[in-house]
Design a protein around this motif. Structure first.
Motif, PDB file in Angstrom:
ATOM      1  N   PRO A 425      12.315 -29.007 -28.061  1.00 21.00           N
ATOM      2  CA  PRO A 425      12.587 -29.403 -26.673  1.00 21.00           C
ATOM      3  C   PRO A 425      11.979 -28.457 -25.638  1.00 21.00           C
ATOM      4  CG  PRO A 425      14.533 -29.747 -28.010  1.00 21.00           C
ATOM      5  CD  PRO A 425      13.522 -29.056 -28.900  1.00 21.00           C
ATOM      6  N   THR A 426      12.010 -27.147 -25.896  1.00 22.82           N
ATOM      7  CA  THR A 426      11.358 -26.224 -24.964  1.00 22.82           C
ATOM      8  C   THR A 426       9.900 -26.595 -24.763  1.00 22.82           C
ATOM      9  OG1 THR A 426      12.832 -24.361 -25.421  1.00 22.82           O
ATOM     10  CG2 THR A 426      10.603 -23.820 -24.680  1.00 22.82           C
ATOM     11  N   SER A 427       9.256 -27.101 -25.802  1.00 26.84           N
ATOM     12  CA  SER A 427       7.832 -27.426 -25.732  1.00 26.84           C
ATOM     13  C   SER A 427       7.577 -28.817 -25.163  1.00 26.84           C
ATOM     14  CB  SER A 427       7.201 -27.310 -27.125  1.00 26.84           C
ATOM     15  OG  SER A 427       7.346 -26.001 -27.636  1.00 26.84           O
ATOM     16  N   SER A 795      16.245 -11.110 -32.580  1.00 26.95           N
ATOM     17  CA  SER A 795      14.826 -10.799 -32.456  1.00 26.95           C
ATOM     18  C   SER A 795      13.968 -11.977 -32.905  1.00 26.95           C
ATOM     19  CB  SER A 795      14.495  -9.553 -33.278  1.00 26.95           C
ATOM     20  OG  SER A 795      13.112  -9.267 -33.230  1.00 26.95           O
ATOM     21  N   LEU A 796      14.366 -12.616 -34.005  1.00 22.20           N
ATOM     22  CA  LEU A 796      13.646 -13.816 -34.462  1.00 22.20           C
ATOM     23  C   LEU A 796      13.716 -14.929 -33.425  1.00 22.20           C
ATOM     24  CD1 LEU A 796      14.653 -14.062 -38.242  1.00 22.20           C
ATOM     25  CD2 LEU A 796      12.419 -13.445 -37.312  1.00 22.20           C
ATOM     26  N   LEU A 797      14.861 -15.067 -32.796  1.00 21.39           N
ATOM     27  CA  LEU A 797      15.013 -16.104 -31.785  1.00 21.39           C
ATOM     28  C   LEU A 797      14.118 -15.826 -30.582  1.00 21.39           C
ATOM     29  CD1 LEU A 797      16.505 -18.706 -31.146  1.00 21.39           C
ATOM     30  CD2 LEU A 797      18.399 -17.340 -30.245  1.00 21.39           C
ATOM     31  N   ASP A 798      14.000 -14.576 -30.193  1.00 19.34           N
ATOM     32  CA  ASP A 798      13.102 -14.220 -29.090  1.00 19.34           C
ATOM     33  C   ASP A 798      11.651 -14.535 -29.441  1.00 19.34           C
ATOM     34  OD1 ASP A 798      15.178 -13.341 -27.523  1.00 19.34           O
ATOM     35  OD2 ASP A 798      14.950 -11.227 -28.084  1.00 19.34           O
ATOM     36  N   GLN A 799      11.258 -14.258 -30.679  1.00 15.39           N
ATOM     37  CA  GLN A 799       9.895 -14.572 -31.108  1.00 15.39           C
ATOM     38  C   GLN A 799       9.661 -16.081 -31.093  1.00 15.39           C
ATOM     39  OE1 GLN A 799       8.997 -12.614 -34.888  1.00 15.39           O
ATOM     40  NE2 GLN A 799      10.330 -10.906 -34.316  1.00 15.39           N
ATOM     41  N   TRP A 800      10.676 -16.836 -31.550  1.00 15.56           N
ATOM     42  CA  TRP A 800      10.544 -18.296 -31.526  1.00 15.56           C
ATOM     43  C   TRP A 800      10.378 -18.797 -30.089  1.00 15.56           C
ATOM     44  CZ3 TRP A 800      13.703 -21.486 -28.769  1.00 15.56           C
ATOM     45  CH2 TRP A 800      13.447 -22.849 -28.912  1.00 15.56           C
ATOM     46  N   LYS A 801      11.162 -18.260 -29.154  1.00 14.37           N
ATOM     47  CA  LYS A 801      11.076 -18.698 -27.763  1.00 14.37           C
ATOM     48  C   LYS A 801       9.682 -18.480 -27.197  1.00 14.37           C
ATOM     49  CE  LYS A 801      15.925 -18.001 -26.451  1.00 14.37           C
ATOM     50  NZ  LYS A 801      16.861 -17.213 -25.605  1.00 14.37           N
ATOM     51  N   ARG A 803       6.876 -18.501 -28.851  1.00 17.46           N
ATOM     52  CA  ARG A 803       5.969 -19.520 -29.397  1.00 17.46           C
ATOM     53  C   ARG A 803       6.221 -20.879 -28.760  1.00 17.46           C
ATOM     54  NH1 ARG A 803       7.513 -17.006 -34.235  1.00 17.46           N
ATOM     55  NH2 ARG A 803       8.854 -18.787 -34.767  1.00 17.46           N
ATOM     56  N   ALA A 804       7.497 -21.251 -28.607  1.00 22.71           N
ATOM     57  CA  ALA A 804       7.817 -22.557 -28.041  1.00 22.71           C
ATOM     58  C   ALA A 804       7.361 -22.660 -26.591  1.00 22.71           C
ATOM     59  CB  ALA A 804       9.320 -22.816 -28.153  1.00 22.71           C
ATOM     60  N   GLU A 805       7.528 -21.609 -25.830  1.00 25.53           N
ATOM     61  CA  GLU A 805       7.097 -21.628 -24.434  1.00 25.53           C
ATOM     62  C   GLU A 805       5.577 -21.653 -24.327  1.00 25.53           C
ATOM     63  OE1 GLU A 805       9.039 -18.254 -22.774  1.00 25.53           O
ATOM     64  OE2 GLU A 805      11.011 -19.243 -22.661  1.00 25.53           O
ATOM     65  N   ALA A 806       4.897 -20.963 -25.233  1.00 21.94           N
ATOM     66  CA  ALA A 806       3.433 -20.976 -25.221  1.00 21.94           C
ATOM     67  C   ALA A 806       2.886 -22.353 -25.578  1.00 21.94           C
ATOM     68  CB  ALA A 806       2.893 -19.935 -26.191  1.00 21.94           C
ATOM     69  N   ASN A 807       3.685 -23.155 -26.288  1.00 26.05           N
ATOM     70  CA  ASN A 807       3.239 -24.471 -26.738  1.00 26.05           C
ATOM     71  C   ASN A 807       3.714 -25.587 -25.820  1.00 26.05           C
ATOM     72  OD1 ASN A 807       1.610 -25.491 -28.852  1.00 26.05           O
ATOM     73  ND2 ASN A 807       3.383 -26.488 -29.768  1.00 26.05           N
ATOM     74  N   ARG A 808       4.167 -25.252 -24.626  1.00 26.45           N
ATOM     75  CA  ARG A 808       4.700 -26.261 -23.720  1.00 26.45           C
ATOM     76  C   ARG A 808       3.633 -27.270 -23.297  1.00 26.45           C
ATOM     77  NH1 ARG A 808       8.905 -23.856 -19.207  1.00 26.45           N
ATOM     78  NH2 ARG A 808      10.703 -23.682 -20.606  1.00 26.45           N
TER      79      ARG A 808
END
Length: 833
Positions: A425-427, A795-801, A803-808
């Motif tokens: 959804p973020t993307s 920390s894993l969740l921050d890394q995921w965020k 990636r998801a924001e970069a793929n918006r």
């Protein structure tokens, strides 16, 4: 029943196919059996014999205040022409040929009751308004068919609770501007009694309106040249060529080996309109041969008009679509005009090893069943004590069952785009009630359509239709408003009836079906005979009385509408939670059983059409449902397990051996790459999920005793373990599930589930930690005992965020470099406004 006698052969065949597909998983293919879609072939220069003058259809309603008469006692609507202030408006009057007023809030509402055109079944295309305002940024319009409740307070609450508003920016200042607000919900003039206008979105603005006009689809199309559009009749929509009599649209085409023209026709005119299809050798001056001569006398409905082109196979021909009528300019709609090829062999990936079995190619068809609001723990295949779904259990037994599938969102508006785009959804950026998926997205249907598959969707709520832009890639869409029972959530029976007819017409062509059924969703009470299967019939009337009582207590408008109380509201109303919930759960289970029977009927259709062995069936859900596990009912309100855990079953005898059970955590976004690789089609580069084929093959080898452990096998076959994430975003507007001012992200990884409440009520925890899957409903928070694990997962969740924001996706389709014709076509199909 599925054919158990075929199981031994299926095991052998499926083992071979599955292993072969893993080899092909990163290859691409142009796709099997390409079709000739005439909407893609269309160009304006192909139109001949255009009428010299296009007739001008009148407006449905026109309110011209520049010619408004003076008020006289008993003379009708007076100078305001029936428009009145509903709320947030002062000083409404007609002065110097202008409807004038001042907004007293940021929700000023004007309304009018329509007095003409109530027998016109044509769709309302747009509202045109010429106005000026001293301040404000947006103008909004809504249409309502039902009698509004008495009292402006109730009216305002209603329109704010269900914001079916279409909006356009306004330019404040001294100059009058003409604005056009287009309607995307497909409401007919005959179903529209009231028009609501929110002229500005700020208080203390001076508003002056010269004229307002409601424009019908007929009037809009009369203004423009023939071309491509997305048009519906009785809320069944198709990609369409629209022409004006006496035009002809001519196509020079190389026909495939066994061609047929898949076609529906329609008109909006009450006078007869004749549709003719002719063919002649390309370059010939002969009149050609008449293949179709269909006279349509009933407007506002699709009529099937398929044409067999078999005796023209393999030749280059000119196909002509001609329209005739007594009145020049009469409109004709050529719905889903596609030349399909029934017998082209499957396309194998270039350079890939050929599979030995003749049935080892990609599936002829894919049926994707999305059961709305279905908890996996209420299916007996997942251990539920009631036999709620015997057919679905059989599908799992003869296919693959995923024990830990997680949705990426917990309400349909956000979850469905994630499934159909393989984007978090973020993307994909769909979060609010009125959000639309960007046309820059590549949907699962678009990939199948581009490969020549016939594509059709059945949508049980506007969220999975054109309201969210999820019609992208579908040649045909049945909206929820096309259903005969407007007040029922039980949609599977009617849609399975329609799908059976559609499959019989497309049995010899590759197809992709998206079947969104609503049966588990509230109102929970199922149809007969399932209504009393587990529920006590004596409690029905009492339950309805309790719902009415609770509506007086429930504070949130959307939850009040659905009679979905919190535990505190149940106690406040003096309602014992357990019997109230028991009746709802009993009805919920009965609705699942009713759905299961309809899925069985669908499988029967596939078997009768000899398609069962060559069809990939997906059964899953978009989210679960809350029954007070965390003090609430309904869905969309959190990322807890009762909402995020969903069933997932894959069935395809030619590729998936029976009895596979997948213990790995997987996600909804993994379905798109999985289906495309099983179909030997390229996976879009932006997809964020991964194919599940390595897990299927690892499960097959583990079951056969061939290997040293599931995890090691899956990794060796290309599976990359990664965290699974579910999102709950902040939202605006009363039509979204509460609480709207909270935000949370749940991450599942290596036996743990972390929920990060990034926006939370005062005093609420920032982090919660649960064992997964042991504590499936997230009941025992262990965050205080495992600081290190919380830190690692955060920390894993921050890394995921990141990636998801970069793929918006971009908010709208990038239009730089597109021609005017390309932009017009995207607008006509509804992909951009």
């Amino acid at each position: 029943m599925l054919r158990a006698a075929a199981l031994p052969a299926v095991v052998s065949r499926g083992s071979l196919v599955l292993t072969g597909l893993l080899v092909l998983s990163h290859c691409s293919s142009p796709g099997p059996r390409p079709a000739i879609r005439l909407v893609d072939e269309f160009a304006p220069e192909l139109v001949a014999d255009a009428p010299l003058e296009i007739r001008q259809a009148p407006s449905l309603d026109a309110w011209d205040f520049t010619a408004s008469p003076p008020a006289e006692a008993g003379s009708g609507p007076g100078p305001t022409l029936g428009w009145r202030a509903a709320d947030g408006v002062a000083g409404l009057t007609v002065r110097e040929g202008k409807l004038s007023a001042r907004s007293t809030s940021d929700w000023p509402l004007l309304m009018v009751q329509r007095a003409q055109g109530l027998d016109d079944a044509d769709l309302i295309h747009s509202l045109e308004i010429r106005m000026r305002t001293s301040a404000g940024a947006n103008l909004s319009v809504a249409l309502l068919g039902d009698q509004p409740p008495p009292g402006n307070g109730q009216l305002v609450a209603m329109v704010r609770s269900f914001p079916w508003w279409e909006t356009t920016p306004v330019v404040s200042g001294e100059s009058f501007q003409t604005y056009q607000v287009r309607f995307g919900m497909g409401q007919s003039a005959s179903d529209t009694r009231f028009v609501f206008l929110r002229p500005v979105d700020v208080a203390d603005a001076v508003i002056e309106i010269e004229s307002i006009r409601l424009i019908s689809r007929r009037q809009h199309l009369a203004r423009i040249a023939s071309g491509v559009g997305w048009h519906g009749f009785q809320e069944i929509y198709r990609e369409t060529l629209v022409s004006h009599a006496p035009e002809r649209i001519r196509f020079d085409l190389d026909l495939p080996e066994r061609p047929w023209l898949d076609l529906h026709v329609a008109t909006v005119d009450h006078a007869p309109v004749t549709f003719r299809v002719t063919a002649r050798p390309a370059g010939s001056s002969s009149p050609g041969r008449l293949l179709l001569n269909r006279v349509v006398t009933t407007p506002h409905r699709w009529e099937p008009a398929s044409v067999n082109l078999a005796d023209l196979a393999g030749s280059r021909v000119e196909i002509s679509l001609a329209l005739s009528a007594e009145e020049p300019g009469s409109l004709g709609f050529w719905g889903t005009p596609v030349i399909r090829n029934n017998t082209a062999p499957p396309v194998l990936v270039q350079g890939a090893p050929r599979l030995e079995s003749a049935q080892s190619g990609p599936p002829r068809g894919v049926v994707f069943i999305l059961a709305d609001t279905l908890r996996k723990d209420h299916l007996n295949t997942y251990g539920y004590q009631r036999k709620t779904a015997p057919l679905i259990s059989e599908l799992a037994a003869q296919g693959a069952r995923f024990d830990h599938a997680l949705a990426q969102a917990t309400w349909t508006k956000v979850s469905a785009p994630a499934i159909l785009t393989s984007l978090y959804p973020t993307s994909h950026r769909v979060a609010n009630f009125t959000d639309r998926l960007s046309a820059a997205a590549t949907t699962l249907a678009e990939v199948y359509q581009g490969a020549g598959y016939a594509t059709v969707a059945y949508s049980s709520v506007p969220f999975t239709g054109k309201f969210t832009n999820l019609h992208q890639g579908f040649e045909e869409l049945h909206e929820s408003s096309s259903l005969s029972r407007k007040d029922s959530s039980k949609t599977a029976r009617e849609f399975v009836d329609r799908l059976g007819d559609w499959l019989s017409r497309h049995r010899e062509t590759p197809f992709f079906v998206f079947l969104h059924v609503f049966d588990p969703h509230d109102p929970y009470e199922p149809d007969r005979p399932w209504n009393n299967l587990w529920a006590d019939p004596k409690r029905r009337d009492e339950q309805k009385k309790l719902e009415d009582k609770l509506r007086e207590i429930i504070s949130d408008p959307i939850l009040r509408l659905f009679a979905m109380p919190s535990r505190e509201e149940l106690m406040q109303a003096g309602v014992d939670p357990e019997p109230f919930l028991r009746q709802n759960r009993d009805w919920y289970d009965g609705s699942i059983r009713g759905l299961d029977v309809e899925v069985a009927r669908l499988m029967g259709h596939l078997q009768d059409l000899e398609l069962l062995d060559d069809t990939l069936v997906v059964f899953t859900s978009d989210h679960g449902e809350e029954f007070l596990e965390h003090g609430r009912t309904f869905h969309g309100q959190s990322t807890y397990g009762e909402l995020s855990q969903i069933p997932l079953i894959l069935y395809h005898p030619n590729a998936i051996p029976p009895g596979l059970v997948i213990p790995e955590v997987v996600q909804s976004i993994d379905l798109m790459p999985t289906l495309l690789e099983l179909s030997r089609l390229p996976v879009p580069q932006e997809a964020m999920g991964q194919s599940l084929l390595p897990l299927l093959e690892a499960a097959r080898r583990t079951k056969a005793g061939d290997g040293s452990g599931f995890d090691r096998l899956a990794a060796g076959l290309g599976w990359q373990p990664r965290p699974a994430v579910t999102e709950k975003a902040t939202t605006t507007g009363h039509a979204t599930p509460p609480p709207r001012d909270t935000e949370s992200f749940a991450l599942v990884w290596q036996g743990w589930k972390l929920i990060h409440h990034t926006l939370r009520p005062a005093g609420g925890p920032q982090y919660q930690l649960f064992k997964f899957p042991e504590d499936g409903f997230d009941q025992e928070d262990l965050a205080g005992e495992h600081d290190e694990i919380v830190s690692q997962l955060a920390s894993l969740l921050d890394q995921w965020k990141q990636r998801a924001e970069a793929n918006r996706l971009p908010e709208t389709l990038p239009t730089d470099g597109l021609s005017k014709e390309e932009l017009d076509r995207l607008r006509s199909l509804g992909y951009i406004q």
